[in-house]
Design an enzyme around this catalytic site. Sequence first.
Site, PDB file in Angstrom:
ATOM      1  N   TYR A  73      -2.204  -1.117  10.803  1.00 23.95           N
ATOM      2  CA  TYR A  73      -2.445  -1.609   9.438  1.00 23.95           C
ATOM      3  C   TYR A  73      -1.236  -1.324   8.551  1.00 23.95           C
ATOM      4  O   TYR A  73      -0.711  -2.216   7.879  1.00 23.95           O
ATOM      5  CB  TYR A  73      -3.704  -0.974   8.824  1.00 23.95           C
ATOM      6  CG  TYR A  73      -3.799  -1.201   7.331  1.00 23.95           C
ATOM      7  CD1 TYR A  73      -4.049  -2.478   6.830  1.00 23.95           C
ATOM      8  CD2 TYR A  73      -3.568  -0.166   6.415  1.00 23.95           C
ATOM      9  CE1 TYR A  73      -4.089  -2.707   5.456  1.00 23.95           C
ATOM     10  CE2 TYR A  73      -3.607  -0.382   5.050  1.00 23.95           C
ATOM     11  CZ  TYR A  73      -3.867  -1.655   4.567  1.00 23.95           C
ATOM     12  OH  TYR A  73      -3.892  -1.884   3.216  1.00 23.95           O
ATOM     13  N   LYS A 113       1.945  -3.791   6.534  1.00 23.83           N
ATOM     14  CA  LYS A 113       2.441  -3.766   5.149  1.00 23.83           C
ATOM     15  C   LYS A 113       3.950  -3.548   5.133  1.00 23.83           C
ATOM     16  O   LYS A 113       4.674  -4.162   4.345  1.00 23.83           O
ATOM     17  CB  LYS A 113       1.728  -2.674   4.344  1.00 23.83           C
ATOM     18  CG  LYS A 113       0.239  -2.934   4.147  1.00 23.83           C
ATOM     19  CD  LYS A 113      -0.028  -4.238   3.408  1.00 23.83           C
ATOM     20  CE  LYS A 113      -1.513  -4.537   3.282  1.00 23.83           C
ATOM     21  NZ  LYS A 113      -1.795  -5.882   2.750  1.00 23.83           N
ATOM     22  N   SER A 128       0.837  -1.207   0.000  1.00 22.92           N
ATOM     23  CA  SER A 128       0.000   0.000   0.000  1.00 22.92           C
ATOM     24  C   SER A 128       0.862   1.243   0.000  1.00 22.92           C
ATOM     25  O   SER A 128       1.973   1.249   0.548  1.00 22.92           O
ATOM     26  CB  SER A 128      -0.871  -0.016   1.260  1.00 22.92           C
ATOM     27  OG  SER A 128      -1.487   1.240   1.456  1.00 22.92           O
TER      28      SER A 128
HETATM   29  P1  NAD Z   1     -11.143  -6.963   1.011  1.00 20.85           P
HETATM   30  O1  NAD Z   1     -11.397  -7.021   2.462  1.00 20.85           O
HETATM   31  O2  NAD Z   1     -12.287  -6.645   0.116  1.00 20.85           O
HETATM   32  O3  NAD Z   1     -10.526  -8.340   0.518  1.00 20.85           O
HETATM   33  C1  NAD Z   1      -9.726  -9.154   1.349  1.00 20.85           C
HETATM   34  C2  NAD Z   1     -10.272 -10.567   1.276  1.00 20.85           C
HETATM   35  O4  NAD Z   1      -9.451 -11.433   2.056  1.00 20.85           O
HETATM   36  C3  NAD Z   1     -11.692 -10.680   1.818  1.00 20.85           C
HETATM   37  O5  NAD Z   1     -12.504 -11.338   0.864  1.00 20.85           O
HETATM   38  C4  NAD Z   1     -11.534 -11.515   3.088  1.00 20.85           C
HETATM   39  O6  NAD Z   1     -12.655 -12.356   3.311  1.00 20.85           O
HETATM   40  C5  NAD Z   1     -10.269 -12.295   2.807  1.00 20.85           C
HETATM   41  N1  NAD Z   1      -9.506 -12.689   3.998  1.00 20.85           N
HETATM   42  C6  NAD Z   1      -8.998 -11.882   4.958  1.00 20.85           C
HETATM   43  N2  NAD Z   1      -8.331 -12.618   5.857  1.00 20.85           N
HETATM   44  C7  NAD Z   1      -8.411 -13.911   5.454  1.00 20.85           C
HETATM   45  C8  NAD Z   1      -7.917 -15.138   5.977  1.00 20.85           C
HETATM   46  N3  NAD Z   1      -7.202 -15.197   7.100  1.00 20.85           N
HETATM   47  N4  NAD Z   1      -8.185 -16.284   5.307  1.00 20.85           N
HETATM   48  C9  NAD Z   1      -8.913 -16.251   4.152  1.00 20.85           C
HETATM   49  N5  NAD Z   1      -9.405 -15.128   3.623  1.00 20.85           N
HETATM   50  C10 NAD Z   1      -9.156 -13.967   4.282  1.00 20.85           C
HETATM   51  O7  NAD Z   1      -9.930  -5.946   0.770  1.00 20.85           O
HETATM   52  P2  NAD Z   1      -9.367  -5.339  -0.585  1.00 20.85           P
HETATM   53  O8  NAD Z   1      -9.715  -3.901  -0.611  1.00 20.85           O
HETATM   54  O9  NAD Z   1      -9.738  -6.182  -1.729  1.00 20.85           O
HETATM   55  O10 NAD Z   1      -7.802  -5.421  -0.300  1.00 20.85           O
HETATM   56  C11 NAD Z   1      -7.021  -6.492  -0.773  1.00 20.85           C
HETATM   57  C12 NAD Z   1      -5.578  -6.294  -0.362  1.00 20.85           C
HETATM   58  O11 NAD Z   1      -5.117  -5.052  -0.878  1.00 20.85           O
HETATM   59  C13 NAD Z   1      -5.367  -6.230   1.157  1.00 20.85           C
HETATM   60  O12 NAD Z   1      -4.148  -6.865   1.439  1.00 20.85           O
HETATM   61  C14 NAD Z   1      -5.283  -4.740   1.412  1.00 20.85           C
HETATM   62  O13 NAD Z   1      -4.542  -4.462   2.572  1.00 20.85           O
HETATM   63  C15 NAD Z   1      -4.572  -4.266   0.182  1.00 20.85           C
HETATM   64  N6  NAD Z   1      -4.805  -2.848  -0.113  1.00 20.85           N
HETATM   65  C16 NAD Z   1      -6.076  -2.384  -0.275  1.00 20.85           C
HETATM   66  C17 NAD Z   1      -6.306  -1.041  -0.546  1.00 20.85           C
HETATM   67  C18 NAD Z   1      -7.700  -0.504  -0.723  1.00 20.85           C
HETATM   68  O14 NAD Z   1      -7.875   0.703  -0.756  1.00 20.85           O
HETATM   69  N7  NAD Z   1      -8.730  -1.327  -0.857  1.00 20.85           N
HETATM   70  C19 NAD Z   1      -5.221  -0.159  -0.649  1.00 20.85           C
HETATM   71  C20 NAD Z   1      -3.929  -0.654  -0.490  1.00 20.85           C
HETATM   72  C21 NAD Z   1      -3.731  -2.015  -0.227  1.00 20.85           C
HETATM   73  C1  UD1 Z   2      -7.100   5.293   3.756  1.00 27.92           C
HETATM   74  C2  UD1 Z   2      -6.025   4.733   4.629  1.00 27.92           C
HETATM   75  C3  UD1 Z   2      -5.029   3.956   3.788  1.00 27.92           C
HETATM   76  C4  UD1 Z   2      -5.739   2.885   3.005  1.00 27.92           C
HETATM   77  C5  UD1 Z   2      -6.845   3.540   2.171  1.00 27.92           C
HETATM   78  C6  UD1 Z   2      -7.632   2.545   1.400  1.00 27.92           C
HETATM   79  C7  UD1 Z   2      -5.823   6.344   6.459  1.00 27.92           C
HETATM   80  C8  UD1 Z   2      -4.937   7.354   7.109  1.00 27.92           C
HETATM   81  N1  UD1 Z   2      -5.345   5.806   5.340  1.00 27.92           N
HETATM   82  O1  UD1 Z   2      -6.492   6.162   2.828  1.00 27.92           O
HETATM   83  O2  UD1 Z   2      -4.045   3.363   4.591  1.00 27.92           O
HETATM   84  O3  UD1 Z   2      -4.828   2.221   2.147  1.00 27.92           O
HETATM   85  O4  UD1 Z   2      -7.719   4.254   3.047  1.00 27.92           O
HETATM   86  O5  UD1 Z   2      -8.405   1.742   2.253  1.00 27.92           O
HETATM   87  O6  UD1 Z   2      -6.907   6.041   6.947  1.00 27.92           O
HETATM   88  N2  UD1 Z   2     -12.682  11.933   3.400  1.00 27.92           N
HETATM   89  C9  UD1 Z   2     -13.558  12.913   3.815  1.00 27.92           C
HETATM   90  N3  UD1 Z   2     -14.766  12.551   4.313  1.00 27.92           N
HETATM   91  C10 UD1 Z   2     -15.137  11.217   4.429  1.00 27.92           C
HETATM   92  C11 UD1 Z   2     -14.226  10.224   4.002  1.00 27.92           C
HETATM   93  C12 UD1 Z   2     -12.998  10.612   3.510  1.00 27.92           C
HETATM   94  O7  UD1 Z   2     -13.278  14.093   3.715  1.00 27.92           O
HETATM   95  O8  UD1 Z   2     -16.244  10.940   4.907  1.00 27.92           O
HETATM   96  C13 UD1 Z   2     -11.369  12.335   2.899  1.00 27.92           C
HETATM   97  C14 UD1 Z   2     -10.230  11.853   3.793  1.00 27.92           C
HETATM   98  O9  UD1 Z   2     -10.023  12.711   4.865  1.00 27.92           O
HETATM   99  C15 UD1 Z   2      -9.087  11.820   2.789  1.00 27.92           C
HETATM  100  C16 UD1 Z   2      -9.761  11.470   1.453  1.00 27.92           C
HETATM  101  O10 UD1 Z   2     -11.157  11.735   1.644  1.00 27.92           O
HETATM  102  O11 UD1 Z   2      -8.526  13.078   2.705  1.00 27.92           O
HETATM  103  C17 UD1 Z   2      -9.588  10.018   1.087  1.00 27.92           C
HETATM  104  O12 UD1 Z   2      -9.927   9.229   2.205  1.00 27.92           O
HETATM  105  P1  UD1 Z   2      -9.969   7.630   2.185  1.00 27.92           P
HETATM  106  O13 UD1 Z   2     -10.851   7.177   1.091  1.00 27.92           O
HETATM  107  O14 UD1 Z   2     -10.281   7.187   3.565  1.00 27.92           O
HETATM  108  O15 UD1 Z   2      -8.503   7.195   1.759  1.00 27.92           O
HETATM  109  P2  UD1 Z   2      -7.064   7.527   2.406  1.00 27.92           P
HETATM  110  O16 UD1 Z   2      -7.146   8.410   3.554  1.00 27.92           O
HETATM  111  O17 UD1 Z   2      -6.194   7.960   1.294  1.00 27.92           O
END
Ligand code: NAD
Ligand code: UD1
Length: 342
Positions: free
Chosen positions: A154, A158, A128
């Site tokens: 969290y 990573k 991330s």
């Molecule tokens: P998500 O929660 O939708 O998907 C994760 C999946 O993993 C879920 O379906 C959950 O059921 C499964 N899971 C979790 N723990 C498990 C376990 N112990 N055994 C089996 N299944 C398990 O999340 P996502 O948004 O799709 O994120 C996927 C990956 O990307 C994660 O590692 C997350 O940290 C990373 N990531 C996400 C974002 C984002 O904004 N969504 C940003 C940066 C990194």
């Molecule tokens: C957050 C996480 C990041 C994670 C990402 C995706 C933090 C500090 N970081 O990122 O680690 O990878 O989510 O899951 O939490 N905002 C508003 N009002 C709202 C919601 C959001 O103003 O109701 C603003 C936030 O303050 C931010 C921007 O929208 O400035 C984006 O927010 P968000 O979608 O939560 O993503 P990140 O903060 O970038």
Amino acid sequence: MQGMKKILVTGGAGYIGSHTVVELIENGYHPVIVDDFRNALQSSIKGIEKITGILPVVKEIDICDRSAFKAVFEEFEFSGIIHFAAYKAVGESVAFPLKYYRNNLVGLINALELAAEFGVNDFVFSSSCTVYGEPKGNSIVNEESEIQPANAPYGATKQIGEQIIQDFIQTNPGLKVLNLRYFNPVGAHSSAHIGELPLGKPNNLFPVVTQTITGKIAELKVNGNDYSTKDGTCVRDYIHVSDVAEAHVKGLEWLTNQDGDFVEVLNIGTGKGASVLEIIHTFEEISGQKVNWSFGPRRDGDIEEIYANVEKSRETLNWSAKRTVTDAVRDAWRWEQQLKHD
Ligand code: NAD
Ligand code: UD1
């Protein structure tokens, strides 16, 4: 073509995982999903089937259960692994740090250990942009930018995850790992058959906006209006989830053509920043509806402005994001309406 290369996709029922499974199928791979549905619904598997015409294999197990996980490696011969499964809610990680360390690190350790034991060399890890923390000076970060102390457990999972991989490859000739540092994945598949599931109250901007439009959330608070950005609100690199998914397919292709052992780190973003207000306005345009919002205080630990330098991912993978933030808004809005329908 990929023949019928089997790819293990942990967390493949989740948000990014399900979109990646679609891309894998459409590129001739045979994904095997391992997910215990702790943060996903079976409907995401049906959505994958609706889009691709193929019902993917799903093993419903907890990857922290090593022997159950090992049985999957015994059953299938994988040519690669994409490891998504983890917890991802920043606020929850502060409240329950051990839950996060246990799941995110034990899951990764099991996946790496089994990869080595079964000779699966190509490994993609979901990292991330949170590892960069608040950028010092320049808001555009590249893969060499300094890693800052994590602001929540969290993010620490990573950082430690990347460190574990770094240490592990030293003792495992042949292993090839790609750490993809996603910026802000948003939107949904353009078919609206899969998308982000709002289990519980959302905190991320996109689901908060869509739920404010539909009335599930009464009012959106914009967290702060006094940042030194174009309009005073925070700036992020929002990237369409299908572009993120495609990067994984390109990543696997690239790994196949490399010799081990190494770890490569790539930013997965668009290289462009959008402010909170710009996102809200785009949603208003696309949906034709007003978003009920007002300014609130800054959110603790929020980063002012960050977006990706995407040169390295473009050069390495021959990949770049094809969709715009407006595409992502349109697809997120379609998905929200589909959810309401169901
Ligand atoms: P998500 O929660 O939708 O998907 C994760 C999946 O993993 C879920 O379906 C959950 O059921 C499964 N899971 C979790 N723990 C498990 C376990 N112990 N055994 C089996 N299944 C398990 O999340 P996502 O948004 O799709 O994120 C996927 C990956 O990307 C994660 O590692 C997350 O940290 C990373 N990531 C996400 C974002 C984002 O904004 N969504 C940003 C940066 C990194
Ligand atoms: C957050 C996480 C990041 C994670 C990402 C995706 C933090 C500090 N970081 O990122 O680690 O990878 O989510 O899951 O939490 N905002 C508003 N009002 C709202 C919601 C959001 O103003 O109701 C603003 C936030 O303050 C931010 C921007 O929208 O400035 C984006 O927010 P968000 O979608 O939560 O993503 P990140 O903060 O970038």
